[in-house]
Every structure is written in structure tokens, then in C-alpha cells.
Design a protein around this motif. Structure first.
Motif, PDB file in Angstrom:
ATOM      1  N   SER A 122       0.818  -1.206   0.000  1.00 40.47           N
ATOM      2  CA  SER A 122       0.000   0.000   0.000  1.00 40.47           C
ATOM      3  C   SER A 122       0.853   1.257   0.000  1.00 40.47           C
ATOM      4  O   SER A 122       2.019   1.217   0.401  1.00 40.47           O
ATOM      5  CB  SER A 122      -0.917   0.001   1.233  1.00 40.47           C
ATOM      6  N   VAL A 124      -1.853   1.450  -3.087  1.00 36.96           N
ATOM      7  CA  VAL A 124      -1.901   1.223  -4.532  1.00 36.96           C
ATOM      8  C   VAL A 124      -2.667   2.343  -5.221  1.00 36.96           C
ATOM      9  O   VAL A 124      -2.308   2.800  -6.299  1.00 36.96           O
ATOM     10  CB  VAL A 124      -2.521  -0.158  -4.835  1.00 36.96           C
ATOM     11  N   SER A 135      -1.447   7.406  -3.679  1.00 38.33           N
ATOM     12  CA  SER A 135      -0.903   6.235  -4.363  1.00 38.33           C
ATOM     13  C   SER A 135       0.601   6.338  -4.523  1.00 38.33           C
ATOM     14  O   SER A 135       1.146   7.399  -4.842  1.00 38.33           O
ATOM     15  CB  SER A 135      -1.560   6.094  -5.737  1.00 38.33           C
ATOM     16  N   LEU A 139       0.507   0.556 -11.858  1.00 38.52           N
ATOM     17  CA  LEU A 139       0.200  -0.824 -12.234  1.00 38.52           C
ATOM     18  C   LEU A 139       0.929  -1.274 -13.488  1.00 38.52           C
ATOM     19  O   LEU A 139       0.841  -2.457 -13.859  1.00 38.52           O
ATOM     20  CB  LEU A 139      -1.313  -0.985 -12.417  1.00 38.52           C
ATOM     21  N   ALA A 155      -3.413  -6.004  -2.852  1.00 42.13           N
ATOM     22  CA  ALA A 155      -3.449  -4.548  -3.002  1.00 42.13           C
ATOM     23  C   ALA A 155      -4.249  -3.913  -1.871  1.00 42.13           C
ATOM     24  O   ALA A 155      -5.336  -4.379  -1.524  1.00 42.13           O
ATOM     25  CB  ALA A 155      -4.076  -4.170  -4.339  1.00 42.13           C
TER      26      ALA A 155
END
Length: 398
Positions: A122, A124, A135, A139, A155
Motif C-alpha cells: 500500500s 496502490v 498512491s 500498475l 493490493a
């Protein structure tokens, strides 16, 4: 909510609700989550023990503790989650045969851990439950993708069900959600409809026997002591079955142990005032009847919205103007466009035949139904409830 080959993990709110054990049982029994992490940083062991005792033993293998981890000695099957707060305490425990997980905040940290069954990575996405927690990953980052191929990584941070597909495609083993599971989701709420205590109790029992896990005791023009007596009669059953029990109008009665919260109309006590009385852990629902009311919501501190009326209903005195399908969609679209992600239940004359159209109104997939007469007046309340639940599940609403 389920996605094949992808685990959904619920993380509890930091402060347990009055019916916490029942809520956790509902999440697991009804398929909202594959596993629940109990995270109560300020709770004592007696409080956590009461919660564990309220969850049926056959579900303990799907629980993990973040706090008061020494309790795993007394509960076979319960797992443990390691973080900076409890790492020292976990070292002194025998975790053989238990599910062990760990919090990680970098890709290197996630790869370095080789002993846990899975790790949280974390944030994400931008966090829902922690303001300003932004974030930290992409990805499409090659380093992350390599790690996902080597390690079972879950996630965490800003995850909602609409993101499950892209997370699975990236290679995540699952998703953990804290903010999303902060409150139970009232996808079918049964609203009682009778003046007599005995009739209200029988209606609620029928709906619960049919699988309803959210009951609102609504007894307009009934003195508070009589409403309190009904609540007291229903609390043991609701605790046993994992049912969220709320009361209409009576903020004072929502303070009872075993009553999860209150539902308020536009002419009832203001939500902010009710929140000041009830504190942060009780559920507050609010009725919205017009587009103007929806636009004026702002940061009103409620937990879900009841929008209606869908059509004419004789169960409601002083009925607001009928919204119908078009009016309902306008309100839902306005709320979602404005960033409101609260669960919604459509109210007012709803029956099983309306479920498909109602659930299609919300692209966020977070709108269910509040039903009164279609269950209360049914020849068989159990089968009437089961029919509505089946239709909700067919539309992926749980």
C-alpha cells in the motif's frame, strides 16, 4: 463481489461497532469478503475477545488479528497480521498452521518477505480511509509486475470493487479494503410496517428467516417505550443471525446496546446533530426525496441514503412526490458525479419485480432496495424475502 482466483479481504474500522461480530459474520456468510482482518488499535483484549466470541467458530479460519494478537492462543485457526505495531508481540507466538500476513510499503519489502502467506502492499490507489495517503505505485511499473509474478501480494489503499479487474490483470492475488467496509452495505433493508409490537416482531422474524440481514424498525406515532420494547425483543435474534438492526426516527433509542443506528427523514433531527449524540460508530441513514436535497448533501455525516419514493405506497404517510425511474436516475447520477459513493437504497413501493431496473440505475453497483409492504404483507414473508435477495444477487448486489 467475488472474482475467480482473486481474494477479497475486509479490514474493520478502527473502532468496533455495537454489532461488530454480527457484521463480520455477515461479510463472510453473504460473500462480501473471503477473509476479514480485525484491526482495532485502541481496543483492549476483552473487547476483541467479545467480538471473536460473537463470530461462529466455523468462520474463525477466515479471520486475522492485527491487535491483541496473544488471543490467537485461545482461538484455533485464527490468523495473525504482522505490522510495525505488533511485530515484537508476534515473535513470541506459535503461528504454525495459521495464516500469517504482513504489511509492506515498498516493492523491495514485499519481495524480501518469504515467510508470510501473503503481504499487503500500500497505497496502490489514493486511500479512502486515510485522507492525504496518496498512491505510491503504478500498475504498469515493470518492477511491480516482476514482484507480482514472484510473490502473493494483496493490493491495499483506495481499492473498490470496480478496480478488481485491473488489479487481477496486473497480477495481484487479491484486494484488501478498509474504507469500503467501514460500514455494512444495506442492499436489502426490510422496513417494518405495523402499529402493534407483536406484528412488528413477526414481520422482522419472517424477513430475517428469509435471509434479510438489515432491519429497520419503523413504528410511526408509537411511544418510544413501546418501540424500545420491540427493539429489546429483536436484539438477541439479530445478534444471533448477524443482522444490522436500526430504528426509524428515535435517535435516543439508537444508543441502545445492540441497535446499530438510526434512519432519519428530512423533517427529523438533522444528521449532524444526531451524529453529535451518537458518536462516530453508530449508523445514520438519511432519506432523500428530491434532486435539490441530493445537491445540498455536501459532507453530511451519514452512512447511507434512502432515495424515494419509487412509486406510490400506502405504508408511508405524507408521501413525497413520486420520483419514478427517471427521477431516481437523475438523483443517483447527480450524487455519483459529485463524488458521493455512499450506499443507496431505493424506497417507496418497491417489490421484487423492480429489482432489475433499480440496480441498473447505478453504474457504481452500490444501490439496493428498502422494502416494506412487499414483505410485510406477503402471504409467505420468508419466500418473498428470498425472491428479492435472489434477484439482488443475480445483479451482483449483496
Amino acid at each position: 463481489m467475488a472474482v475467480d482466483g482473486f481474494s477479497v479481504i475486509a479490514i474493520t474500522a478502527p473502532v468496533p461497532a455495537a454489532n461488530e461480530g454480527a457484521r463480520i459474520t455477515e461479510w463472510l456468510r453473504d460473500g462480501h469478503a473471503d477473509r476479514v482482518h480485525l484491526r482495532y488499535p485502541c481496543a483492549d483484549s476483552a473487547t476483541v475477545r467479545r467480538i471473536l466470541d460473537a463470530v461462529p467458530a466455523d468462520l474463525h479460519g477466515r479471520l486475522s488479528l492485527h491487535d491483541c494478537v496473544e488471543l490467537i492462543r485461545d482461538y484455533p485457526g485464527i490468523g495473525v497480521h504482522i505490522n510495525a505495531r505488533n511485530a515484537e508481540a508476534v515473535r513470541g507466538l506459535d503461528t504454525y498452521g495459521r495464516t500469517v500476513s504482513r504489511s509492506c510499503h515498498s516493492i523491495a519489502e514485499a519481495i524480501a518477505d518469504t515467510t508470510s502467506h501473503y503481504v499487503f502492499l500500500s497505497p496502490v490507489y489514493d486511500s479512502i480511509s486515510k485522507e492525504g495517503y496518496k498512491s505510491a505505485f503504478s500498475l504498469v511499473d515493470s518492477t511491480l509486475l516482476e514482484a507480482l509474478a514472484k510473490r502473493r501480494i494483496v493490493a491495499l489503499g483506495g481499492v473498490t470493487p470496480d478496480r478488481f479487474g485491473e488489479l487481477k490483470a496486473a497480477g495481484f492475488a487479491g484486494a484488501a479494503m478498509a474504507g469500503y467496509f467501514g460500514r455494512p452495505q444495506p442492499m436489502l433493508q426490510f422496513v417494518t410496517n405495523a402499529p402493534r409490537a407483536e406484528a412488528v416482531i413477526e414481520q422482522a422474524r419472517g424477513a430475517i428467516a428469509g435471509g434479510c440481514r438489515w432491519v429497520q424498525v419503523r413504528m410511526k406515532d408509537t411511544p418510544a417505550p413501546r418501540v424500545a420494547a420491540v427493539l429489546q425483543a429483536l436484539i438477541p435474534l439479530c445478534r444471533e443471525k448477524g443482522v444490522t438492526l436500526i430504528v426509524d426516527d428515535h435517535v435516543d433509542l439508537a444508543q441502545m446496546d445492540g441497535v446499530a443506528g438510526v434512519h432519519l427523514g428530512q423533517t427529523d433531527m438533522p444528521v449532524a446533530e444526531a451524529r453529535g449524540i451518537l458518536g462516530p460508530d453508530k449508523i445514520i441513514g438519511l432519506t432523500v426525496n428530491t434532486l435539490e436535497q441530493a445537491k445540498a448533501l455536501g459532507d453530511t455525516p451519514c452512512d447511507y441514503l434512502g432515495i424515494g419514493p419509487w412509486r406510490f405506497t400506502s405504508t408511508k404517510k405524507r408521501l413525497a412526490d413520486i420520483l419514478g425511474e427517471a427521477g431516481m436516475k437523475d438523483i443517483i447520477d447527480t450524487l455519483r458525479a459529485g463524488g458521493c459513493n455512499l450506499p443507496i437504497v431505493v424506497i417507496g413501493g418497491v417489490n421484487a419485480g423492480d429489482v432489475d431496473r433499480i440496480t441498473a440505475l447505478d453504474a457504481a453497483g452500490n444501490t439496493g432496495v428498502a422494502v416494506s409492504g412487499a414483505i410485510a404483507a406477503a402471504p409467505n414473508r420468508i419466500s418473498a424475502t428470498q425472491e428479492i435477495i435472489k434477484k439482488l444477487k443475480n445483479n451482483n448486489i449483496k
